[in-house]
Design a protein around this motif. Structure first.
Motif, short mmCIF file in Angstrom:
data_model
loop_
_atom_site.label_atom_id
_atom_site.label_comp_id
_atom_site.label_asym_id
_atom_site.label_seq_id
_atom_site.Cartn_x
_atom_site.Cartn_y
_atom_site.Cartn_z
N LEU A 1 0.88 -1.25 0.00
CA LEU A 1 0.02 0.08 0.16
C LEU A 1 0.92 1.30 -0.11
N THR A 2 1.79 1.35 0.91
CA THR A 2 2.89 2.47 0.91
C THR A 2 3.53 2.58 -0.38
N ARG A 3 4.00 1.54 -0.88
CA ARG A 3 4.85 1.72 -2.32
C ARG A 3 3.82 2.08 -3.47
N LEU A 4 2.64 1.50 -3.43
CA LEU A 4 1.74 1.91 -4.73
C LEU A 4 1.44 3.50 -4.43
N ARG A 5 1.01 3.79 -3.18
CA ARG A 5 0.58 5.30 -2.71
C ARG A 5 1.74 6.22 -3.22
N SER A 6 3.02 5.82 -2.88
CA SER A 6 3.93 6.86 -3.17
C SER A 6 3.98 7.07 -4.64
N LEU A 7 3.48 6.54 -5.64
CA LEU A 7 3.60 6.89 -7.05
C LEU A 7 2.72 7.99 -7.30
N ALA A 8 2.03 8.23 -6.56
CA ALA A 8 1.00 9.63 -6.57
C ALA A 8 1.66 10.90 -6.91
N VAL A 9 3.01 11.00 -6.63
CA VAL A 9 3.90 12.19 -6.94
C VAL A 9 4.32 12.11 -8.25
N LEU A 10 4.23 11.28 -9.07
CA LEU A 10 4.79 11.02 -10.60
C LEU A 10 4.05 12.37 -11.38
N PRO A 11 4.97 12.50 -12.31
CA PRO A 11 4.51 13.61 -13.15
C PRO A 11 3.18 13.27 -14.21
N GLY A 12 2.15 13.82 -14.18
CA GLY A 12 1.10 13.56 -14.97
C GLY A 12 -0.23 13.13 -14.53
#
Length: 88
Positions: free
Chosen positions: A18-29
């Motif tokens: 969950l933490t790893r997947l949520r961390s992707l929220a900052v990726l551009p676009g």
């Protein structure tokens, strides 16, 4: 995206996922990003990833981003997944 977590995976690894997947929220676009554990556990532990991108090019950049690839590799060790990608 739906991730069905393998039955032998402990709760700590699910929390890590969950933490790893949520961390992707900052990726551009990325315009919208939400990751949750399904409330209905009758079919096992399912992680739900719901994301929207500004355009198709942003989605393609996301797919090729090293952070996304790394998270994908982790998820492959603990789950099987089904995804559906579409354009509005």
């Amino acid at each position: 995206m739906l991730f069905r977590v393998h039955g032998d995976v402990n709760d700590e690894r699910v929390t890590e996922a969950l933490t790893r997947l949520r961390s992707l929220a900052v990726l551009p676009g990325i315009e919208q990003w939400r990751v949750e554990l399904s409330l209905d556990a009758r079919k096992g532990r399912i992680l739900v990833e719901d994301g929207s991108f500004s355009d198709h090019a942003a989605f393609e950049r996301f797919r090729q981003d090293a952070r996304h690839i790394e998270v994908g590799r982790y998820m492959a060790t603990i789950s099987d997944w089904w995804n559906g990608d579409y354009v509005v």
